[in-house]
Scaffold this active site. Structure first.
Site, PDB file in Angstrom:
ATOM      1  N   LYS A   8     -18.130  -4.839  10.197  1.00 20.89           N
ATOM      2  CA  LYS A   8     -16.932  -5.656  10.122  1.00 20.89           C
ATOM      3  C   LYS A   8     -16.029  -5.375  11.325  1.00 20.89           C
ATOM      4  O   LYS A   8     -15.790  -4.216  11.676  1.00 20.89           O
ATOM      5  CB  LYS A   8     -16.190  -5.290   8.829  1.00 20.89           C
TER       6      LYS A   8
ATOM      7  N   SER B 226      -3.115  -7.767   3.251  1.00 24.75           N
ATOM      8  CA  SER B 226      -3.491  -7.506   4.644  1.00 24.75           C
ATOM      9  C   SER B 226      -3.959  -8.788   5.325  1.00 24.75           C
ATOM     10  O   SER B 226      -3.661  -9.016   6.501  1.00 24.75           O
ATOM     11  CB  SER B 226      -4.592  -6.445   4.706  1.00 24.75           C
TER      12      SER B 226
ATOM     13  N   ARG C 297      -2.070  -6.332  -7.736  1.00 24.00           N
ATOM     14  CA  ARG C 297      -1.002  -7.309  -7.515  1.00 24.00           C
ATOM     15  C   ARG C 297      -0.994  -8.390  -8.585  1.00 24.00           C
ATOM     16  O   ARG C 297       0.052  -8.942  -8.886  1.00 24.00           O
ATOM     17  CB  ARG C 297      -1.167  -7.981  -6.145  1.00 24.00           C
TER      18      ARG C 297
ATOM     19  N   HIS D  50       0.839  -1.201   0.000  1.00 21.34           N
ATOM     20  CA  HIS D  50       0.000   0.000   0.000  1.00 21.34           C
ATOM     21  C   HIS D  50       0.878   1.256   0.000  1.00 21.34           C
ATOM     22  O   HIS D  50       0.604   2.225  -0.719  1.00 21.34           O
ATOM     23  CB  HIS D  50      -0.907   0.037   1.239  1.00 21.34           C
TER      24      HIS D  50
END
Length: 154
Positions: free
Chosen positions: A46, A133, A95, A22
């Site tokens: 969440k 992550s 990615r 990031h």
């Protein structure tokens, strides 16, 4: 006569946690735009690994050397937040091809809600392409050292 407008981009994400991948995308993006807003999406349904206010503080420290990066949080639609910030660009890192498929769908939906919003994709530096992550959270959960993947100390 054309009107010069400030190029403002939003780099949205959950950033839970914010990784070196990031950081790479944000630093490169900051060179492309007049202002880059790193925006942590706040999803109340969440459970986060790192609280939003802690993550904002850590990300601000990482970019203390970059004048045109701001860090904040938001809730709701990214495209609506972009309008509120007068941003015409979304910055996203890719990615792999799986990321592209996912991000392409989101970009089209965002453009539908906000036709003035363009999504700009940057290919992640290969040195960081394997970092996610969720991998960092999993390593941390089982006591493994994930510090090599983060631009700050947890």
């Amino acid at each position: 006569m054309s009107i010069v407008t400030e190029r403002i981009a939003i780099f949205p994400g959950s950033f839970d946690p914010f990784t070196k991948g990031h950081e790479d995308v944000a630093r490169r993006g900051a060179q492309m735009f007049d202002k880059l807003i790193i925006a942590i999406g706040n999803n109340s349904s969440k459970q986060r690994y790192i609280p939003v206010d802690v993550m904002i503080s850590k990300i601000k420290a990482v970019f203390s050397d970059v004048e045109n990066i701001e860090v904040t949080s938001f809730s709701g639609l990214t495209s609506t937040f972009a309008k509120e910030q007068k941003a015409n660009y979304l910055l996203r890192g890719l990615r792999n091809t799986t990321d592209f498929e996912y991000e392409n769908t989101i970009a089209q939906a965002n453009h539908h809600v906000n036709p003035d919003l363009e999504t700009v994709f940057l290919i992640t530096n290969p040195a960081y392409a394997f970092i996610s992550s969720s991998i960092v959270r999993e390593l941390e959960k089982f006591g493994a050292d994930a510090s090599a993947f983060l631009p700050y100390k947890i």
